[in-house]
Design an enzyme around this catalytic site. Structure first.
Site, PDB file in Angstrom:
ATOM      1  N   PRO E  10       0.804  -1.224   0.000  1.00 44.54           N
ATOM      2  CA  PRO E  10       0.000   0.000   0.000  1.00 44.54           C
ATOM      3  C   PRO E  10       0.834   1.269   0.000  1.00 44.54           C
ATOM      4  O   PRO E  10       1.861   1.367   0.680  1.00 44.54           O
ATOM      5  CB  PRO E  10      -0.813  -0.114   1.295  1.00 44.54           C
ATOM      6  CG  PRO E  10      -0.147  -1.135   2.104  1.00 44.54           C
ATOM      7  CD  PRO E  10       0.564  -2.062   1.168  1.00 44.54           C
ATOM      8  N   ASN E  11       0.377   2.239  -0.743  1.00 45.21           N
ATOM      9  CA  ASN E  11       0.935   3.586  -0.826  1.00 45.21           C
ATOM     10  C   ASN E  11       2.245   3.663  -1.608  1.00 45.21           C
ATOM     11  O   ASN E  11       2.758   4.759  -1.815  1.00 45.21           O
ATOM     12  CB  ASN E  11       1.120   4.192   0.585  1.00 45.21           C
ATOM     13  CG  ASN E  11      -0.204   4.341   1.317  1.00 45.21           C
ATOM     14  OD1 ASN E  11      -1.117   4.968   0.795  1.00 45.21           O
ATOM     15  ND2 ASN E  11      -0.335   3.731   2.485  1.00 45.21           N
ATOM     16  N   ARG E  18       5.411  11.082  -2.311  1.00 43.79           N
ATOM     17  CA  ARG E  18       5.222  11.018  -0.855  1.00 43.79           C
ATOM     18  C   ARG E  18       6.527  11.172  -0.110  1.00 43.79           C
ATOM     19  O   ARG E  18       7.525  10.557  -0.467  1.00 43.79           O
ATOM     20  CB  ARG E  18       4.605   9.645  -0.555  1.00 43.79           C
ATOM     21  CG  ARG E  18       4.698   9.160   0.857  1.00 43.79           C
ATOM     22  CD  ARG E  18       4.350   7.665   0.898  1.00 43.79           C
ATOM     23  NE  ARG E  18       4.424   7.148   2.243  1.00 43.79           N
ATOM     24  CZ  ARG E  18       4.527   5.874   2.538  1.00 43.79           C
ATOM     25  NH1 ARG E  18       4.584   4.957   1.577  1.00 43.79           N
ATOM     26  NH2 ARG E  18       4.598   5.481   3.806  1.00 43.79           N
ATOM     27  N   TYR E  23      11.575   8.805   1.238  1.00 41.05           N
ATOM     28  CA  TYR E  23      11.541   7.980   0.035  1.00 41.05           C
ATOM     29  C   TYR E  23      12.058   8.765  -1.157  1.00 41.05           C
ATOM     30  O   TYR E  23      11.280   9.208  -2.003  1.00 41.05           O
ATOM     31  CB  TYR E  23      10.115   7.504  -0.235  1.00 41.05           C
ATOM     32  CG  TYR E  23       9.545   6.696   0.874  1.00 41.05           C
ATOM     33  CD1 TYR E  23       9.948   5.375   1.076  1.00 41.05           C
ATOM     34  CD2 TYR E  23       8.610   7.238   1.747  1.00 41.05           C
ATOM     35  CE1 TYR E  23       9.426   4.624   2.113  1.00 41.05           C
ATOM     36  CE2 TYR E  23       8.084   6.492   2.782  1.00 41.05           C
ATOM     37  CZ  TYR E  23       8.500   5.181   2.964  1.00 41.05           C
ATOM     38  OH  TYR E  23       7.981   4.440   3.987  1.00 41.05           O
ATOM     39  N   ASN E  74       7.895  -5.892  -1.006  1.00 39.25           N
ATOM     40  CA  ASN E  74       7.877  -4.733  -0.112  1.00 39.25           C
ATOM     41  C   ASN E  74       6.460  -4.583   0.408  1.00 39.25           C
ATOM     42  O   ASN E  74       5.607  -4.015  -0.281  1.00 39.25           O
ATOM     43  CB  ASN E  74       8.312  -3.453  -0.834  1.00 39.25           C
ATOM     44  CG  ASN E  74       8.345  -2.281   0.124  1.00 39.25           C
ATOM     45  OD1 ASN E  74       7.773  -2.330   1.211  1.00 39.25           O
ATOM     46  ND2 ASN E  74       9.021  -1.214  -0.265  1.00 39.25           N
ATOM     47  N   ALA E  77       3.173  -0.792   4.763  1.00 34.43           N
ATOM     48  CA  ALA E  77       2.727  -0.786   6.160  1.00 34.43           C
ATOM     49  C   ALA E  77       2.272  -2.155   6.636  1.00 34.43           C
ATOM     50  O   ALA E  77       2.276  -2.420   7.833  1.00 34.43           O
ATOM     51  CB  ALA E  77       1.602   0.235   6.342  1.00 34.43           C
ATOM     52  N   HIS E  80       4.006  -4.589   9.314  1.00 33.20           N
ATOM     53  CA  HIS E  80       3.981  -4.520  10.761  1.00 33.20           C
ATOM     54  C   HIS E  80       2.793  -5.205  11.412  1.00 33.20           C
ATOM     55  O   HIS E  80       2.722  -5.294  12.620  1.00 33.20           O
ATOM     56  CB  HIS E  80       4.037  -3.042  11.172  1.00 33.20           C
ATOM     57  CG  HIS E  80       5.087  -2.304  10.413  1.00 33.20           C
ATOM     58  ND1 HIS E  80       6.416  -2.680  10.472  1.00 33.20           N
ATOM     59  CD2 HIS E  80       5.037  -1.275   9.537  1.00 33.20           C
ATOM     60  CE1 HIS E  80       7.117  -1.880   9.660  1.00 33.20           C
ATOM     61  NE2 HIS E  80       6.313  -1.038   9.080  1.00 33.20           N
ATOM     62  N   ASP E  87       1.019 -15.659   6.577  1.00 33.69           N
ATOM     63  CA  ASP E  87       0.528 -17.009   6.334  1.00 33.69           C
ATOM     64  C   ASP E  87       0.600 -17.366   4.852  1.00 33.69           C
ATOM     65  O   ASP E  87       0.881 -18.520   4.510  1.00 33.69           O
ATOM     66  CB  ASP E  87      -0.922 -17.125   6.823  1.00 33.69           C
ATOM     67  CG  ASP E  87      -0.984 -17.456   8.303  1.00 33.69           C
ATOM     68  OD1 ASP E  87       0.076 -17.528   8.946  1.00 33.69           O
ATOM     69  OD2 ASP E  87      -2.098 -17.637   8.828  1.00 33.69           O
ATOM     70  N   GLU E  98      12.264  -9.994   1.502  1.00 30.18           N
ATOM     71  CA  GLU E  98      11.588  -8.769   1.966  1.00 30.18           C
ATOM     72  C   GLU E  98      12.508  -7.579   1.720  1.00 30.18           C
ATOM     73  O   GLU E  98      13.689  -7.629   2.065  1.00 30.18           O
ATOM     74  CB  GLU E  98      11.323  -8.918   3.471  1.00 30.18           C
ATOM     75  CG  GLU E  98      10.599  -7.764   4.110  1.00 30.18           C
ATOM     76  CD  GLU E  98      10.586  -7.889   5.646  1.00 30.18           C
ATOM     77  OE1 GLU E  98      11.309  -8.757   6.201  1.00 30.18           O
ATOM     78  OE2 GLU E  98       9.863  -7.116   6.287  1.00 30.18           O
ATOM     79  N   HIS E 100      12.857  -3.129   1.907  1.00 27.55           N
ATOM     80  CA  HIS E 100      12.333  -1.831   2.330  1.00 27.55           C
ATOM     81  C   HIS E 100      13.222  -0.728   1.785  1.00 27.55           C
ATOM     82  O   HIS E 100      14.453  -0.850   1.805  1.00 27.55           O
ATOM     83  CB  HIS E 100      12.272  -1.739   3.855  1.00 27.55           C
ATOM     84  CG  HIS E 100      11.343  -2.723   4.447  1.00 27.55           C
ATOM     85  ND1 HIS E 100       9.985  -2.558   4.416  1.00 27.55           N
ATOM     86  CD2 HIS E 100      11.567  -3.920   5.049  1.00 27.55           C
ATOM     87  CE1 HIS E 100       9.406  -3.596   4.989  1.00 27.55           C
ATOM     88  NE2 HIS E 100      10.336  -4.445   5.379  1.00 27.55           N
ATOM     89  N   ILE E 101      12.599   0.330   1.326  1.00 27.54           N
ATOM     90  CA  ILE E 101      13.355   1.466   0.800  1.00 27.54           C
ATOM     91  C   ILE E 101      14.063   2.197   1.935  1.00 27.54           C
ATOM     92  O   ILE E 101      15.258   2.475   1.875  1.00 27.54           O
ATOM     93  CB  ILE E 101      12.392   2.426   0.055  1.00 27.54           C
ATOM     94  CG1 ILE E 101      11.895   1.733  -1.233  1.00 27.54           C
ATOM     95  CG2 ILE E 101      13.088   3.746  -0.267  1.00 27.54           C
ATOM     96  CD1 ILE E 101      10.810   2.514  -1.969  1.00 27.54           C
ATOM     97  N   SER E 102      13.321   2.481   2.996  1.00 29.88           N
ATOM     98  CA  SER E 102      13.900   3.238   4.114  1.00 29.88           C
ATOM     99  C   SER E 102      14.436   2.282   5.168  1.00 29.88           C
ATOM    100  O   SER E 102      14.156   1.074   5.153  1.00 29.88           O
ATOM    101  CB  SER E 102      12.833   4.131   4.733  1.00 29.88           C
ATOM    102  OG  SER E 102      11.871   3.330   5.386  1.00 29.88           O
ATOM    103  N   ARG E 107      13.141   4.579  12.345  1.00 30.16           N
ATOM    104  CA  ARG E 107      11.970   5.471  12.290  1.00 30.16           C
ATOM    105  C   ARG E 107      11.068   5.259  13.512  1.00 30.16           C
ATOM    106  O   ARG E 107      11.575   5.034  14.599  1.00 30.16           O
ATOM    107  CB  ARG E 107      11.225   5.209  10.975  1.00 30.16           C
ATOM    108  CG  ARG E 107      12.096   5.556   9.747  1.00 30.16           C
ATOM    109  CD  ARG E 107      11.455   5.165   8.431  1.00 30.16           C
ATOM    110  NE  ARG E 107      10.231   5.917   8.203  1.00 30.16           N
ATOM    111  CZ  ARG E 107       9.323   5.592   7.289  1.00 30.16           C
ATOM    112  NH1 ARG E 107       9.522   4.532   6.509  1.00 30.16           N
ATOM    113  NH2 ARG E 107       8.222   6.307   7.141  1.00 30.16           N
ATOM    114  N   ARG E 111       7.617   0.585  13.369  1.00 32.94           N
ATOM    115  CA  ARG E 111       8.192   0.123  12.107  1.00 32.94           C
ATOM    116  C   ARG E 111       9.372  -0.836  12.299  1.00 32.94           C
ATOM    117  O   ARG E 111       9.818  -1.476  11.355  1.00 32.94           O
ATOM    118  CB  ARG E 111       8.667   1.312  11.269  1.00 32.94           C
ATOM    119  CG  ARG E 111       7.540   2.143  10.746  1.00 32.94           C
ATOM    120  CD  ARG E 111       7.926   3.000   9.552  1.00 32.94           C
ATOM    121  NE  ARG E 111       7.042   4.146   9.479  1.00 32.94           N
ATOM    122  CZ  ARG E 111       5.879   4.165   8.805  1.00 32.94           C
ATOM    123  NH1 ARG E 111       5.515   3.128   8.104  1.00 32.94           N
ATOM    124  NH2 ARG E 111       5.114   5.229   8.821  1.00 32.94           N
TER     125      ARG E 111
END
Lengths: 145, 145, 145, 145, 145, 145, 145, 145, 145, 145, 145, 145
Positions: E10-11, E18, E23, E74, E77, E80, E87, E98, E100-102, E107, E111
């Site tokens: 999402p996002n 954003r 990012y 990725n 959100a 978390h 599952d 997995e 993640h950009i950041s 943070r 997170r």
């Protein structure tokens, strides 16, 4: 006995170079020079040790125990987990004053807990290089003869 | 193989001098002498190491791994946070018996948790110098050939 | 500057011998040889340090600060408690990439928390020796000139 | 006085039958026979009680208080919650050594906390039937006259 | 099989628009274009999916299970709290990396915990768009045939 | 073997008298009569035990272990702390189905945790006397021969 | 009204394919067929829905509220965090029985907490496909007319 | 009805012998004699029970429920974990006043929590044998007819 | 721009039907009609969306970002765990006012924590339909031009 | 400006009378006299306030804000919970040095957390009346002009 | 000395008016009148203070320290956080008995913890106005001369 | 009755002077003037009280209870720990609306918990002076007659 050990922990050798917003103090060398001056005024004979290792700190504490009136200790990051240093402080009969340059209660969560504080005589934090100066003055008043 | 490593951690070199109400044992030298005597009776060849440093303990454990049948380990304050020692115990195939002079469950909160216990064969705590003696006997019975 | 420090923490010298189900990598020597090959391809000049001691790691980080473009760091067990290493990373201006051979999030609870991660540029975990390879590639792309 | 009470808690009557991977000891009867032999060697007069009930354990502790030099206690599952047994130990002046067959620190979370340990003289865990043997030896050395 | 699914949560469709300080990557379209180029170099056939919904992510994972060699994930959100995605990863036999950009460990507190990490092969975080690039390279090396 | 033990814990003898809003079931006697009828239909031979004591429950579990196909267990308040009963369940090879009359997840906080659930085959809660009936049916289907 | 909704959550469409040691049940299709047979015997008219999405589950619950006597609900991973599903259950007047194939109390920590349990009539867990069968029987006895 | 049950829990039979600094009261026999005198003055008919077992306490509570106006209860160590006693108190309609000789809020952490207090009418702690005397007076005023 | 999005989350479509003691508001349709009237008075152009799905809410937030001056958001149960919605709020530059019909701080524990509140401009809770009215007024005063 | 406010919190008016083992200082009057002498030496103009009330402390802080160079603050028990005093410190621009006579880190748990420390310039604890003396010296050096 | 201070905290002036289900006592005036009568019978000279402020309570405790034999203290809401009152109790040598009208252990979570209990002689809770009566009787017996 | 009390807590008298980034509102005097204007429009008769003391706030709440229709309350720092204010709100029958200028959920951890929120009618936070304006409007609509 009017000797004092000024013992600094890991990364304090980078003082002045590292994170100047948090540690605006001069270099460790300059700080020690200044403290040597103050010690002389207070009729104290200072000894300066900085170590990046826990073992070295434990042994510096053990070794000073028959030689100095008190210790000014900035354990650096070891403040927050070194029970070995805590045990060394408890094992010797020399009074120890814990000092911190920055306000450890105003930074990351983990820094607000000191595992050595309960076995030190007192704690002075957040006042920059003045923290060390005050510790020398207090040690002179309370523990040096 | 009938060798055994008796490995003591930080501040145990001050045994006998430090906090006599908690550590009423004799000096480390005297204790080791007594254990050497018991080892001889048990037909064990003891090796004694005391270190104030974590690195030295990690390496003592690594280095003994091809030489001894078992280790009697008092990690001192490292008991409560040294995952590096824990990993060293897990990494070698030598059985380790954890010992403590004092009853670590009856003192400060932080002492009631041992991070090495889960990877040791067993734990003996609270029985003074007898803790070490029992560990030698157990190691002889269970792990020495 | 195209130098890189590949810094491994405690017990990683036993790689290949220790817990082969978790660490199926080759020996550290073989791994380093392979990484040296990759570094050459990437036009990087690698330096390899493995230490079992926290002090040695702190000083390796301090000492490299004027010499390398980035650090590939596997802190071993220190990952979970060494605020001294964390402070060393923060104190130097060199970017650090944290690597782990195993998936630290899929093992014991204590391994899922890294105290150094918040001050590293990034973290690569769980991909075996590939974790190191990726860190070299990323460092080349992002930090080497 | 050279009497000793060897007191076992709930489900230890199933020893040898129950979870052989965790409890590889012989049956309780066989274990007691072996301990009786060791006691004889040590010039100790053993008494064996196993109870599945908390009340029975509390009363066994109360009743032995004028009769034995020390107690070897495996509280079984009561280890983790019986404050009544803890109070009984505190209420009597007889020294108690806590023993466990398995390494309670390497199993489920709830097993790593003993509510009786703080009021026992010491704890021996993880060494199988040897745990009991060591407790007899220690009790003989420390508490029997 | 040389297919790979690059699955963004999402996002991430707002990438580039954003919070540019966190990012700084280009738009998702540009990123995907760049990754498609790298995939071609690596002889991988990429498939790109971005979804704002948990159901869509669960089903993207389920549906790819007979078609791809590995997944670059990725979860945004969902990292978390989405045990449903966890599952799904466990339910399929396809290895998942997995990304993640950041640096999620630097943070907000929430997170720093990934509920999917324990069932992924590995985690790459904090390196911007390079995180994805490394995942492609690793997947090619480890999981593609 | 078609025997089943229906074992009820402390205060369940007051069923029907106690807190009728939470326990609207009939008296224990009436409930048992009804369950005996269902058992007969299912070709099961039921045995009914109610005990207010932990020891009695531990021993009822131990004693049935060579005699019954499965146990229907309502541990009453022991659900929340009796590790002795948990150990008894683990020690016997008989499958145990945990039942509760009320919805233990919708009452006081302490009731939402069952320390025996992890070693039972399954749990049925909140359905009044139907909870027992279902347990008989399930035991018949799954464990009786 | 004798209708019943059998509502399965995310990833249960993979039943039989996914983790056969934990979910040894047949495929969802086969399970539903078997449950349809039992429903017929019980004079219930079953409706089967499986959804991977939270929205779909919320709406399936909302939509059935004027049509069915009770719901048999296996929320899958949503069990542990979907307060939206919890609210949907609370918002409708239809009784809901929560079921789980595996013993959720004997797996990862996060699975031992159900956020929907407090608003369901009851919970049946750990008994494989029998969990569903029992829920049908209980619903028939308690809620169907 | 003017009967009162004075119910004492485990180890209170050792009163006067055990830890005189914490429990400076006379022996239980003497205490009961004194309370019998006070009861006579208050026109109450006292019954005295001391038990070391939880079952015995549960049943003493159950059995008195048709016979006494109120109960004076010192649950001893059961105060801190016996939900079975809590349930017994809730199950009977007799008012119960909890008493403690020592100030349970000023001792070990575990003693500051009473699991029975929420279902008792009131709690009186820390006042030595006076705690019992007050409970009799209060019970007479509030609950006896 | 004088547009406003009034966005309601899961189960709010049942308003008026569900738990009238907690949600005494009229139906959502009636509420929206009333709010449309108020919006007209305030010279705002309202848009009403209700969704039971997280994806739908994330996308409603994303899509409105170039169209509305502010958002009035009642996330329903998502309030307590949807970090995806939180990220959507953070990702758009539109100010969001969080509203709740009931006093979320006076209900179950889990409701007292909002994961979206830290990224909203403000929160209005507990005032029934008035919560929405106030949000419109505040948005008009603070964010509409 | 060379004025300094020395502000003492609740119960410090009893200094010298109260718990002499923890507070071996002279009476507050004597202490203040001594500090006045030191202030004079330092060319500082001291003002002494002691209050038992939170409001009085908040207002003493507010009122001094245009008059003094720095504050020496011993908040007494308010240290541990008065966010109102914390806010007052934050609201004024005057630097505040927190002092404690005793070592607050070596006493009851609740005393080891100061809610005002994060907004003070520094903290000096455990050095008896010397704590105040040092604060004057530090304030003179750092904040007085 | 036969004086006693009966000290009531914030909001107790509203007794009889406020929440009659929890505080069914008469008005404070009536209660005090009744207690005055009892005091006369006990040959005690009572003094009544009610204050809504913490400062006033601290000072009432300080001021009575040379005048009364004991204090009956209902700190109201201060029970749960006023370490200033706790310190005042510790600072004076007068014994204090804590009383509560309602059963503080059966209400909201925060009420079950008293920060003053550890420094009071004893606690009496849950018995309505009888709590005060008992405290007078106990004080007379134990502390008045 | 159309009276309203607008009650502000500690340090709000410094509004406009203190931390302008967090509290960009005008001075309290100006704010009150503006609110008086709005009140007049709403046909409300406002009363303004600001106090730095908890006692003063408790008594302001008590005293207004027969005089006003509702209270607009900004408890300042007391929000986070004053159970005395909470009790005062519960004790009076006047509805209270809690307001905060800043978004308390987006600042330090301790600010995200309000101990008074559960007993207020509603909470409005984060909207600057608009928070007060909305509270007046809501109070007029809901509670004024």
């Amino acid at each position: 006995m009017n000797k004092v050990l000024i013992l600094n922990g890991p990364n304090l050798n980078l003082l002045g170079e590292r994170q100047p917003d948090i540690y605006p103090a001069p270099s460790l060398e300059d700080l020690n020079k200044e403290l040597a001056g103050l010690a002389a005024e207070l009729d104290l004979e200072p000894e300066f040790i900085q170590c990046n290792g826990e073992k070295e700190m434990v042994e510096a504490l053990q070794n000073c125990r028959k030689r100095v009136s008190f210790v000014v200790l900035n354990p650096g990051a070891f403040t927050h987990y070194s029970y070995a240093i805590r045990d060394a402080i408890e094992a010797i009969s020399v009074p120890v004053i814990e000092v911190h340059i920055s306000n450890i209660f105003a930074r990351e969560d983990f820094r607000s807990k000191s595992v050595v504080a309960p076995v030190c005589k007192g704690t002075i934090a957040g006042l920059g290089k003045e923290s060390y100066r005050l510790a020398l003055i207090a040690g002179k008043d309370l523990f040096a003869s």
